[in-house]
Design a protein around this motif. Structure first.
Motif, PDB file in Angstrom:
ATOM      1  N   UNK A 170      -9.923   0.253 -57.257  1.00  0.00           N
ATOM      2  CA  UNK A 170     -10.049  -0.934 -56.157  1.00  0.00           C
ATOM      3  C   UNK A 170     -11.077  -1.581 -56.570  1.00  0.00           C
ATOM      4  N   UNK A 171     -11.026  -2.943 -56.846  1.00  0.00           N
ATOM      5  CA  UNK A 171     -12.099  -3.864 -57.304  1.00  0.00           C
ATOM      6  C   UNK A 171     -11.940  -5.150 -56.106  1.00  0.00           C
ATOM      7  N   UNK A 172     -13.411  -5.181 -55.737  1.00  0.00           N
ATOM      8  CA  UNK A 172     -13.714  -6.192 -55.011  1.00  0.00           C
ATOM      9  C   UNK A 172     -14.588  -7.376 -55.673  1.00  0.00           C
ATOM     10  N   UNK A 173     -14.331  -8.615 -55.209  1.00  0.00           N
ATOM     11  CA  UNK A 173     -15.185  -9.960 -55.962  1.00  0.00           C
ATOM     12  C   UNK A 173     -16.075 -10.360 -54.796  1.00  0.00           C
ATOM     13  N   UNK A 174     -17.329  -9.932 -54.726  1.00  0.00           N
ATOM     14  CA  UNK A 174     -18.049 -10.142 -53.768  1.00  0.00           C
ATOM     15  C   UNK A 174     -18.751 -11.724 -53.837  1.00  0.00           C
ATOM     16  N   UNK A 175     -18.803 -12.399 -52.516  1.00  0.00           N
ATOM     17  CA  UNK A 175     -19.286 -13.613 -52.678  1.00  0.00           C
ATOM     18  C   UNK A 175     -18.654 -14.701 -53.608  1.00  0.00           C
ATOM     19  N   UNK A 176     -17.164 -14.721 -53.558  1.00  0.00           N
ATOM     20  CA  UNK A 176     -16.352 -15.531 -54.441  1.00  0.00           C
ATOM     21  C   UNK A 176     -16.679 -16.964 -54.745  1.00  0.00           C
ATOM     22  N   UNK A 177     -16.960 -17.448 -53.466  1.00  0.00           N
ATOM     23  CA  UNK A 177     -17.272 -18.840 -53.368  1.00  0.00           C
ATOM     24  C   UNK A 177     -18.496 -19.230 -54.245  1.00  0.00           C
ATOM     25  N   UNK A 178     -19.628 -18.440 -53.965  1.00  0.00           N
ATOM     26  CA  UNK A 178     -20.885 -18.632 -54.884  1.00  0.00           C
ATOM     27  C   UNK A 178     -20.632 -18.594 -56.086  1.00  0.00           C
ATOM     28  N   UNK A 179     -19.974 -17.567 -56.554  1.00  0.00           N
ATOM     29  CA  UNK A 179     -19.746 -17.186 -58.155  1.00  0.00           C
ATOM     30  C   UNK A 179     -19.051 -18.530 -58.490  1.00  0.00           C
ATOM     31  N   UNK A 180     -17.859 -18.881 -57.986  1.00  0.00           N
ATOM     32  CA  UNK A 180     -17.175 -20.114 -58.450  1.00  0.00           C
ATOM     33  C   UNK A 180     -18.120 -21.439 -58.559  1.00  0.00           C
ATOM     34  N   UNK A 181     -18.925 -21.659 -57.482  1.00  0.00           N
ATOM     35  CA  UNK A 181     -20.170 -22.587 -57.663  1.00  0.00           C
ATOM     36  C   UNK A 181     -20.929 -22.557 -59.110  1.00  0.00           C
TER      37      UNK A 181
END
Length: 445
Positions: A170-181
């Motif tokens: 199981x994989x989570x991508x935390x705070x995806x929006x900040x990582x994209x920015x």
């Protein structure tokens, strides 16, 4: 011209708003696209990692742990968990290698390997922040929307001698929006810089248009004032010449002298106007040469006050001098210092009230290094807007019903330039309807 500028300003404003809207929309879309790209790459890497973790052979297991025995009842092999086959560091290496192959190793993830799927699954290996993040996702819907999660089965089936257990990655991508920015830092910086440059260009364009409009109005006012200032003395000279050509006047020395004096005086006025315009032009080009000598300012003030005696007498006014400075010696250009003092006193006389006798108070004092000259009047005063702009070239304060005050709007600009040319300072305090005070500071010799 009057209609073109407002229309142009509206079009420029609409263009700017449209550009900013499109730029913001582009940024939002590119961030959303980047979020989708990050999710795809991370989950593709996780899928590959799950496939890699599910593959092992009995021979490999015997090499790892000699105590293990594998009874082959037909083709069946025992179900052996991932944490029995790989150490924690080996699992991490496999996952990172799979992410790197999918260009996703630079993104932050949290993962767990569980025996059984979902909340009922038994954790086998887990990253330090996984449990806390999973707990937060249960109650925080906003965080859940910004934290994509996906489980990948480590498939439990037998195929060609390979066996996998009923486990999940199981994989989570935390705070995806900040990582994209963060991953788009330079692109977004370039976009912001381009937007700032465009807004600055629009601002400069609008300011230039407004300045051109203002300069056009100033030019018209200047031409009108100049025409009036020259037309009046020319008309007076013309009348005086006509009178001198009269035989009766020619035979009368007293009248001839009177009209000759008028011509001389009006000629002096025109020369003064021409000199004012030329001085303004020199100031604009910064070509004015100051010939500095030792000057006693008190002597200049007394001489100037004598010159205004008749004008003040006509208005029943007075000049009060408090020449208290113990040292009035400065290094300055006599002509220009005389002119600037003359302008200050002349303004005090011109802008007096029609129903109140002008009272002008000239005071001098010393500071440690300067001579301080103060010219105070009880005239019509100035508004706050006029005080702010009084030293602008061609600016003339609105005088209400006072129509007898003429000029080019160059006097105070000239005064400020001359004072600054002598390394001095000038300030003005004024109250509308009560009067004005000009304070000049000039370095002592």
């Amino acid at each position: 011209m009057k209609k073109a500028i407002p229309v142009s300003l509206i079009l420029v404003a609409l263009s700017l708003v449209g550009f900013v809207f499109l730029q913001v929309n582009w940024v939002v879309n590119i961030v959303q696209t980047q979020e989708q790209k990050i999710s795809f790459r991370v989950f593709k890497g996780a899928q590959d990692a799950a496939d890699s973790l599910g593959k092992y052979s009995a021979a490999a297991m015997r090499l790892r742990d000699q105590s293990l025995t594998f009874p082959f009842n037909g083709n069946a092999l025992p179900s052996i968990k991932v944490n029995q086959r790989f150490s924690e560091s080996e699992v991490n290496q496999i996952i990172q290698k799979a992410l790197a192959q999918n260009e996703a190793d630079k993104y932050k993830i949290e993962y767990a390997i569980t025996y059984g799927q979902g909340s009922s699954g038994i954790p086998e290996q887990i990253t330090p922040n996984f449990a806390a993040l999973a707990q937060q996702l249960v109650t925080d819907s906003v965080l859940r929307e910004n934290t994509p999660a996906q489980s990948f089965p480590i498939d439990a089936r037998q195929e060609d001698g390979y066996v996998t257990a009923n486990e999940f990655l199981t994989v989570f991508i935390p705070d995806l929006n900040s990582q994209a920015w963060q991953s788009l830092t330079w692109i977004l910086f370039g976009s912001a810089l381009l937007t700032l440059i465009t807004i600055s260009a629009f601002y400069l364009t609008v300011r230039t248009m407004l300045q051109q409009r203002k300069l056009s109005k100033i030019k018209s006012d200047f031409i009108n004032n100049m025409t009036h200032e020259f037309k009046t003395p020319l008309a007076t000279i013309s009348l005086a010449v006509d009178a001198l050509q009269n035989e009766k006047v020619q035979g009368n020395k007293e009248k001839s002298g009177y009209f000759s004096g008028i011509i001389k005086e009006e000629n002096r006025r025109m020369n003064k106007h021409v000199e004012t315009i030329l001085q303004a032009a020199l100031m604009e080009k910064q070509e004015l040469n100051l010939r500095k000598d030792d000057l006693h300012v008190h002597d200049l003030i007394r001489h100037l006050v004598d010159n205004f005696t008749l004008q003040l007498y006509d208005k029943s006014g007075e000049v009060v001098m408090h020449l208290n400075a113990s040292n009035d010696l400065i290094r300055g250009d006599e002509v220009h210092i005389n002119n600037l003092l003359n302008n200050l006193i002349d303004n005090a006389v011109k802008y007096s009230k029609s129903d109140v006798p002008p009272r002008i108070v000239i005071t001098t004092t010393n500071s440690s290094k300067n001579l301080i000259i103060q010219v105070k009047d009880n005239g019509i005063g100035m508004s706050k807007e006029s005080v702010k702009r009084v030293f602008e070239k061609f600016y003339r304060a609105h005088t209400g019903n006072l129509h007898n005050v003429k000029g080019f709007g160059l006097g105070m600009s000239y005064v400020k330039d001359i004072i600054e040319g002598h390394n001095g300072k000038i300030k003005v305090d004024s109250t509308l309807g009560k009067g004005t005070t000009f304070t000049v500071e000039l370095p002592l010799s």
